[in-house]
Design a protein around this motif. Structure first.
Motif, PDB file in Angstrom:
ATOM      1  N   ALA A   1      30.357  27.057  44.709  1.00 60.30           N
ATOM      2  CA  ALA A   1      30.057  27.362  46.100  1.00 60.30           C
ATOM      3  C   ALA A   1      31.335  27.403  46.923  1.00 60.30           C
ATOM      4  O   ALA A   1      32.127  26.482  46.900  1.00 60.30           O
ATOM      5  N   GLN A   2      31.528  28.490  47.604  1.00 58.87           N
ATOM      6  CA  GLN A   2      32.719  28.676  48.429  1.00 58.87           C
ATOM      7  C   GLN A   2      32.319  29.354  49.716  1.00 58.87           C
ATOM      8  O   GLN A   2      31.334  30.070  49.776  1.00 58.87           O
ATOM      9  N   GLN A   3      33.124  29.158  50.738  1.00 57.41           N
ATOM     10  CA  GLN A   3      32.951  29.926  51.954  1.00 57.41           C
ATOM     11  C   GLN A   3      33.539  31.307  51.732  1.00 57.41           C
ATOM     12  O   GLN A   3      34.412  31.494  50.909  1.00 57.41           O
ATOM     13  N   SER A   4      33.049  32.278  52.483  1.00 61.09           N
ATOM     14  CA  SER A   4      33.559  33.636  52.361  1.00 61.09           C
ATOM     15  C   SER A   4      34.981  33.699  52.907  1.00 61.09           C
ATOM     16  O   SER A   4      35.313  33.054  53.887  1.00 61.09           O
ATOM     17  N   HIS A   5      35.826  34.479  52.261  1.00 67.90           N
ATOM     18  CA  HIS A   5      37.230  34.611  52.638  1.00 67.90           C
ATOM     19  C   HIS A   5      37.413  35.861  53.498  1.00 67.90           C
ATOM     20  O   HIS A   5      36.825  36.905  53.221  1.00 67.90           O
ATOM     21  N   ASN A   6      38.240  35.782  54.521  1.00 69.23           N
ATOM     22  CA  ASN A   6      38.531  36.923  55.376  1.00 69.23           C
ATOM     23  C   ASN A   6      39.625  37.767  54.734  1.00 69.23           C
ATOM     24  O   ASN A   6      40.811  37.576  54.996  1.00 69.23           O
ATOM     25  N   SER A   7      39.237  38.705  53.878  1.00 70.98           N
ATOM     26  CA  SER A   7      40.216  39.526  53.165  1.00 70.98           C
ATOM     27  C   SER A   7      40.791  40.630  54.045  1.00 70.98           C
ATOM     28  O   SER A   7      41.657  41.380  53.615  1.00 70.98           O
ATOM     29  N   ASN A   8      40.327  40.730  55.303  1.00 72.97           N
ATOM     30  CA  ASN A   8      40.898  41.682  56.253  1.00 72.97           C
ATOM     31  C   ASN A   8      42.007  41.054  57.093  1.00 72.97           C
ATOM     32  O   ASN A   8      42.659  41.749  57.869  1.00 72.97           O
ATOM     33  N   ALA A   9      42.208  39.758  56.940  1.00 69.85           N
ATOM     34  CA  ALA A   9      43.264  39.075  57.695  1.00 69.85           C
ATOM     35  C   ALA A   9      44.623  39.577  57.226  1.00 69.85           C
ATOM     36  O   ALA A   9      44.786  39.994  56.077  1.00 69.85           O
ATOM     37  N   PRO A  10      45.627  39.547  58.107  1.00 68.02           N
ATOM     38  CA  PRO A  10      46.966  39.970  57.687  1.00 68.02           C
ATOM     39  C   PRO A  10      47.512  39.063  56.586  1.00 68.02           C
ATOM     40  O   PRO A  10      47.104  37.907  56.464  1.00 68.02           O
ATOM     41  N   ILE A  11      48.431  39.614  55.799  1.00 69.43           N
ATOM     42  CA  ILE A  11      49.056  38.857  54.712  1.00 69.43           C
ATOM     43  C   ILE A  11      50.487  38.545  55.120  1.00 69.43           C
ATOM     44  O   ILE A  11      51.284  39.458  55.338  1.00 69.43           O
ATOM     45  N   ASP A  12      50.794  37.264  55.240  1.00 72.27           N
ATOM     46  CA  ASP A  12      52.158  36.821  55.521  1.00 72.27           C
ATOM     47  C   ASP A  12      52.802  36.423  54.209  1.00 72.27           C
ATOM     48  O   ASP A  12      52.140  35.865  53.332  1.00 72.27           O
ATOM     49  N   PHE A  13      54.100  36.703  54.052  1.00 73.75           N
ATOM     50  CA  PHE A  13      54.767  36.365  52.799  1.00 73.75           C
ATOM     51  C   PHE A  13      56.158  35.829  53.058  1.00 73.75           C
ATOM     52  O   PHE A  13      56.752  36.042  54.110  1.00 73.75           O
ATOM     53  N   GLY A  14      56.670  35.137  52.056  1.00 72.80           N
ATOM     54  CA  GLY A  14      58.048  34.676  52.044  1.00 72.80           C
ATOM     55  C   GLY A  14      58.511  34.642  50.603  1.00 72.80           C
ATOM     56  O   GLY A  14      57.723  34.392  49.696  1.00 72.80           O
ATOM     57  N   ALA A  15      59.795  34.917  50.381  1.00 69.29           N
ATOM     58  CA  ALA A  15      60.358  34.899  49.028  1.00 69.29           C
ATOM     59  C   ALA A  15      61.874  34.793  49.155  1.00 69.29           C
ATOM     60  O   ALA A  15      62.444  35.083  50.208  1.00 69.29           O
ATOM     61  N   ASP A  16      62.524  34.383  48.073  1.00 71.07           N
ATOM     62  CA  ASP A  16      63.988  34.309  48.066  1.00 71.07           C
ATOM     63  C   ASP A  16      64.609  35.702  48.060  1.00 71.07           C
ATOM     64  O   ASP A  16      65.701  35.902  48.572  1.00 71.07           O
TER      65      ASP A  16
ATOM     66  N   ALA B   1      50.825  38.715  40.518  1.00 74.40           N
ATOM     67  CA  ALA B   1      51.685  37.534  40.528  1.00 74.40           C
ATOM     68  C   ALA B   1      51.895  37.016  39.115  1.00 74.40           C
ATOM     69  O   ALA B   1      51.003  37.111  38.271  1.00 74.40           O
ATOM     70  N   SER B   2      53.074  36.448  38.877  1.00 76.06           N
ATOM     71  CA  SER B   2      53.348  35.854  37.563  1.00 76.06           C
ATOM     72  C   SER B   2      54.262  34.649  37.734  1.00 76.06           C
ATOM     73  O   SER B   2      55.012  34.557  38.693  1.00 76.06           O
ATOM     74  N   GLY B   3      54.156  33.747  36.777  1.00 73.75           N
ATOM     75  CA  GLY B   3      55.012  32.574  36.754  1.00 73.75           C
ATOM     76  C   GLY B   3      54.520  31.447  37.637  1.00 73.75           C
ATOM     77  O   GLY B   3      54.764  31.461  38.837  1.00 73.75           O
ATOM     78  N   GLY B   4      53.813  30.499  37.062  1.00 71.31           N
ATOM     79  CA  GLY B   4      53.349  29.325  37.810  1.00 71.31           C
ATOM     80  C   GLY B   4      52.504  29.685  39.014  1.00 71.31           C
ATOM     81  O   GLY B   4      52.725  29.178  40.110  1.00 71.31           O
ATOM     82  N   VAL B   5      51.502  30.526  38.824  1.00 73.21           N
ATOM     83  CA  VAL B   5      50.663  30.994  39.925  1.00 73.21           C
ATOM     84  C   VAL B   5      49.729  29.873  40.388  1.00 73.21           C
ATOM     85  O   VAL B   5      49.079  29.210  39.573  1.00 73.21           O
ATOM     86  N   ILE B   6      49.666  29.676  41.702  1.00 75.13           N
ATOM     87  CA  ILE B   6      48.753  28.696  42.308  1.00 75.13           C
ATOM     88  C   ILE B   6      48.035  29.376  43.463  1.00 75.13           C
ATOM     89  O   ILE B   6      48.675  29.903  44.372  1.00 75.13           O
ATOM     90  N   VAL B   7      46.704  29.372  43.421  1.00 78.51           N
ATOM     91  CA  VAL B   7      45.884  29.882  44.516  1.00 78.51           C
ATOM     92  C   VAL B   7      45.152  28.683  45.102  1.00 78.51           C
ATOM     93  O   VAL B   7      44.426  27.982  44.400  1.00 78.51           O
ATOM     94  N   LYS B   8      45.364  28.460  46.416  1.00 76.11           N
ATOM     95  CA  LYS B   8      44.696  27.344  47.098  1.00 76.11           C
ATOM     96  C   LYS B   8      43.783  27.879  48.175  1.00 76.11           C
ATOM     97  O   LYS B   8      44.170  28.740  48.959  1.00 76.11           O
ATOM     98  N   ARG B   9      42.561  27.356  48.158  1.00 75.14           N
ATOM     99  CA  ARG B   9      41.570  27.622  49.192  1.00 75.14           C
ATOM    100  C   ARG B   9      41.174  26.276  49.755  1.00 75.14           C
ATOM    101  O   ARG B   9      41.510  25.238  49.177  1.00 75.14           O
ATOM    102  N   PRO B  10      40.468  26.221  50.878  1.00 80.15           N
ATOM    103  CA  PRO B  10      40.214  24.928  51.515  1.00 80.15           C
ATOM    104  C   PRO B  10      39.662  23.835  50.597  1.00 80.15           C
ATOM    105  O   PRO B  10      40.028  22.688  50.733  1.00 80.15           O
ATOM    106  N   ASP B  11      38.821  24.176  49.632  1.00 85.18           N
ATOM    107  CA  ASP B  11      38.239  23.128  48.789  1.00 85.18           C
ATOM    108  C   ASP B  11      38.447  23.351  47.295  1.00 85.18           C
ATOM    109  O   ASP B  11      37.747  22.762  46.473  1.00 85.18           O
TER     110      ASP B  11
END
Length: 187
Positions: free
Chosen positions: A26-41, A92-102
């Motif tokens: 059970a999960q809440q619905s995700h807002n996939s229309n929200a903007p995507i912010d990113f950061g990388a080296d 994505a590759s290499g130590g992928v972690i996806v975090k959602r609220p729960d």
């Protein structure tokens, strides 16, 4: 003492009901229309190929979800709306972690298909939610429905299961998702 076939059938039905009820997380619905912010080296833009390569401590945030990895390819459609390219897929590759609220999911690789609103994680997958852990070869997370399914193998086939019952731990062995469910202490 042997159990009667009727009693054994009821146990099998009970176990099947528990396993089927754990297939969806059970999960809440995700807002996939929200903007995507990113950061990388480092970022390399490949405009003619409509993609960008991000590497080194990649961090992506969309609404309440974050995705971290060592490297990521961002595919976009070529359309620019409001000064922003329209992203269609993240690899994505290499130590992928996806975090959602729960919940937190970890793997070696992940594909976020923004058009389908599905994240597929492959290779040494671990899904953790509310103290329960499931391990397998492939995890598919539907961000619209909140349904997560984990398979024992990263190839077609295999068995599916989701989050274990309270306090349970599930592990992968030989292409299967297996586990132990804890039960409440009784007098």
């Amino acid at each position: 003492m042997r159990a009667s076939p009727i009693f054994a059938g009821r146990i099998l039905i009970g176990i099947t009901a528990v396993l089927l009820s754990t297939t969806a997380v059970a999960q809440q619905s995700h807002n996939s229309n929200a903007p995507i912010d990113f950061g990388a080296d480092h970022i390399e833009l490949q405009d003619k190929a409509n993609r960008a390569i991000l590497s080194g401590n990649v961090a992506v945030k969309q609404a309440e979800m974050t995705l971290n990895s060592a490297r990521m390819t961002v595919a976009y459609t070529g359309q620019v709306i409001g000064g922003n390219p329209q992203v269609s897929r993240l690899d994505a590759s290499g130590g992928v972690i996806v975090k959602r609220p729960d919940q937190t999911a970890r793997s070696q690789y992940a594909i976020y298909d923004l058009n389908r609103r599905v994240i597929t994680m492959l290779g040494a997958v671990t899904l953790t939610q509310a103290g329960n852990t499931v391990n397998g070869g492939r995890l598919t997370m539907n961000l619209d429905t909140g349904r997560s399914v984990i398979d024992g193998s990263s190839v077609a086939g295999g068995s599916a299961a989701g989050s274990a019952a309270s306090g349970g731990t599930v592990t992968q062995t030989g292409g299967r998702v297996t586990g132990t469910f804890s039960v409440p202490k009784r007098n």
